[in-house]
Design an enzyme around this catalytic site. Structure first.
Site, short mmCIF file in Angstrom:
data_model
loop_
_atom_site.label_atom_id
_atom_site.label_comp_id
_atom_site.label_asym_id
_atom_site.label_seq_id
_atom_site.Cartn_x
_atom_site.Cartn_y
_atom_site.Cartn_z
CE1 TYR A 52 -3.35 -2.66 -0.13
CE2 TYR A 52 -3.72 -2.42 2.20
CZ TYR A 52 -4.02 -3.03 0.99
OH TYR A 52 -4.99 -4.00 0.94
CB SER A 147 -6.29 -11.68 0.96
OG SER A 147 -7.09 -10.75 0.28
N GLY A 220 -17.61 -3.21 -8.94
CA GLY A 220 -16.64 -3.69 -9.91
C GLY A 220 -15.27 -3.82 -9.25
N GLY A 224 -15.51 2.26 -8.94
CA GLY A 224 -15.95 3.51 -8.31
C GLY A 224 -16.71 3.26 -7.04
N1 LIG Z 1 -7.19 -7.93 -0.02
C1 LIG Z 1 -7.29 -7.18 -1.09
O1 LIG Z 1 -7.03 -7.62 -2.21
C2 LIG Z 1 -7.71 -5.75 -0.93
C3 LIG Z 1 -8.02 -4.97 -2.05
C4 LIG Z 1 -8.43 -3.66 -1.85
C5 LIG Z 1 -8.53 -3.13 -0.56
N2 LIG Z 1 -8.19 -3.92 0.51
C6 LIG Z 1 -8.32 -3.42 1.91
O2 LIG Z 1 -9.64 -2.97 2.11
C7 LIG Z 1 -9.61 -1.65 2.61
C8 LIG Z 1 -10.83 -0.91 2.17
O3 LIG Z 1 -10.80 -0.74 0.75
P1 LIG Z 1 -11.32 0.62 0.12
O4 LIG Z 1 -10.55 1.74 0.67
O5 LIG Z 1 -11.42 0.45 -1.35
O6 LIG Z 1 -12.79 0.60 0.79
P2 LIG Z 1 -14.09 1.43 0.76
O7 LIG Z 1 -14.35 1.83 2.17
O8 LIG Z 1 -15.13 0.62 0.05
O9 LIG Z 1 -13.80 2.69 -0.15
C9 LIG Z 1 -13.15 3.79 0.37
C10 LIG Z 1 -13.32 4.93 -0.58
O10 LIG Z 1 -14.71 5.24 -0.65
C11 LIG Z 1 -14.88 6.61 -0.41
N3 LIG Z 1 -16.19 6.81 0.23
C12 LIG Z 1 -16.70 6.14 1.29
N4 LIG Z 1 -17.93 6.61 1.58
C13 LIG Z 1 -18.17 7.59 0.70
C14 LIG Z 1 -19.28 8.46 0.48
N5 LIG Z 1 -20.36 8.41 1.26
N6 LIG Z 1 -19.21 9.33 -0.53
C15 LIG Z 1 -18.10 9.40 -1.31
N7 LIG Z 1 -17.01 8.62 -1.16
C16 LIG Z 1 -17.07 7.73 -0.17
C17 LIG Z 1 -13.75 6.98 0.50
O11 LIG Z 1 -13.51 8.36 0.41
P3 LIG Z 1 -13.09 9.20 1.71
O12 LIG Z 1 -11.69 8.82 2.02
O13 LIG Z 1 -13.24 10.61 1.26
O14 LIG Z 1 -14.03 8.83 2.83
C18 LIG Z 1 -12.62 6.16 -0.10
O15 LIG Z 1 -12.07 6.82 -1.23
C19 LIG Z 1 -8.30 -1.06 2.07
O16 LIG Z 1 -7.88 0.06 2.81
C20 LIG Z 1 -7.40 -2.24 2.23
O17 LIG Z 1 -6.99 -2.33 3.59
C21 LIG Z 1 -7.80 -5.21 0.34
#
Ligand SMILES: NC(=O)c1ccc[n+]([C@@H]2O[C@H](COP(=O)([O-])OP(=O)(O)OC[C@H]3O[C@@H](n4cnc5c(N)ncnc54)[C@H](OP(=O)(O)O)[C@@H]3O)[C@@H](O)[C@H]2O)c1
Length: 305
Positions: A52, A147, A220, A224
């Site tokens: 990350y 994972s 997806g 987004g």
């Molecule tokens: N194992 C794997 O392969 C894998 C892959 C991807 C991710 N991960 C893990 O999963 C965690 C979460 O993934 P993620 O960050 O993609 O999760 P997420 O919580 O689904 O998405 C976060 C994004 O959504 C935005 N967001 C949330 N609520 C919103 C709203 N009401 N309006 C507008 N934007 C909003 C956030 O913006 P703001 O920051 O402005 O709130 C941020 O950019 C990662 O940090 C990582 O630790 C693991």
């Protein structure tokens, strides 16, 4: 905040965790406010990976821990390894090297959980077992998991690894539902009936492996955020309407939707905004009705047979 006994291992972790994939560019005080918001909301589990921000996310988190010496003992840290530029690497030297690097960046002497990030088809399970044994004996890692793995991949690994795999981190949220689609459409010739994951949800429940959901607000593969996408207005409206009954924002209602599943899925949210974290964390303690759960599922465009 309710907790989840990860993989029935005795490791109790908050039902909502903070994913640290997006923290690389936060200033020190912004990051401190984000982590403080987590702690206030009862979030004690932080998910990292060696890749990350090219290591920068772990580094930033380590700087925070260094300047807040009381915090490490109050939280659980998970990291991942196995993804390298252009390939996957579950070799013994890489696993050991990656963990050492993570520990240095995080300024801690152990990881509470280490996950193998994405399946390496060239994996030798005996070699992974040797690496895990070394990491456990040296006190560097307490628990192990995977994972993005399917049941057969986990069974293969578990045959050799002398520690119970406690978690499988997979994508799941109201706008990304392959985990439940095929189970709701068994023996039906439709796209929803197609099984993409070998029945991993049931496998994890049978074997007491905790599913941790990544990117619960995305649709997806990183296409987004569904909450702001025109493609998912009906879903967001339904989450808003049902959420209002419990004084939850649509995002928090999405967390409640994940938490309602009896598989006891841990939700890993990736927000960088303290206020959003506080709001979303509340969703884990609300229990939606069965009717509400299915209404949200249908409003994402899914049909029930
Ligand atoms: N194992 C794997 O392969 C894998 C892959 C991807 C991710 N991960 C893990 O999963 C965690 C979460 O993934 P993620 O960050 O993609 O999760 P997420 O919580 O689904 O998405 C976060 C994004 O959504 C935005 N967001 C949330 N609520 C919103 C709203 N009401 N309006 C507008 N934007 C909003 C956030 O913006 P703001 O920051 O402005 O709130 C941020 O950019 C990662 O940090 C990582 O630790 C693991």
């Amino acid at each position: 905040m309710k907790s989840i006994n990860l993989g029935n291992s005795g490791l109790e972790a908050s039902a909502v965790a903070l994913g640290c994939m997006r923290i690389a560019e936060l200033g020190a005080s912004e990051l401190a406010q984000l982590i403080d918001a987590c702690l206030e909301a009862g979030i004690d589990f932080f998910d990292h990976a060696d890749i990350y921000g090219g290591g920068r996310c772990e580094e930033r988190f380590g700087e925070y821990l260094h300047t807040h010496p009381g915090v490490r003992d109050r939280i659980l840290i998970q990291s991942k390894c196995g993804i390298r530029p252009g390939f996957f690497d579950f070799s013994l030297p890489h696993i050991l090297h990656s963990v050492d690097q993570s520990l240095t960046r995080l300024q801690t002497d152990h990881l509470d959980v280490l996950l193998l990030h994405r399946p390496d088809t060239l994996m030798e399970p005996e070699e992974v077992a040797e690496a895990f044994t070394h990491l456990h004996q040296s006190g560097k890692v307490r628990h192990f998991g995977v994972s993005n793995q399917n049941p057969s991949q986990m069974a293969l690994l578990q045959k050799y690894v002398p520690f119970k795999l406690i978690a499988d981190q997979l994508q799941f949220g109201p706008a990304h539902t392959p985990l439940v689609d095929s189970g709701l459409n068994v023996n039906i010739k439709s796209p929803l009936g197609t099984m993409y994951d070998g029945g991993v949800l049931e496998y994890c429940r049978l074997n007491e492996i905790t599913i941790q959901t990544w990117s619960p607000f995305l649709f997806g593969f990183f296409e987004g955020v569904f909450l702001t996408s025109e493609r998912y207005t009906e879903l967001t409206r339904t989450l808003g309407r049902i959420g209002e009954r419990y004084r939850l924002s649509p995002g928090a209602a999405a967390v409640a939707w994940v938490a309602r599943h009896p598989a006891k899925i841990q939700t890993i949210i990736g927000s960088t905004k303290p206020q959003r974290v506080r709001e979303n964390a509340r969703g884990a303690d609300v229990e939606l009705t069965r009717e509400e759960w299915y209404e949200i599922y249908r409003s994402a465009g899914n049909r029930l047979p």
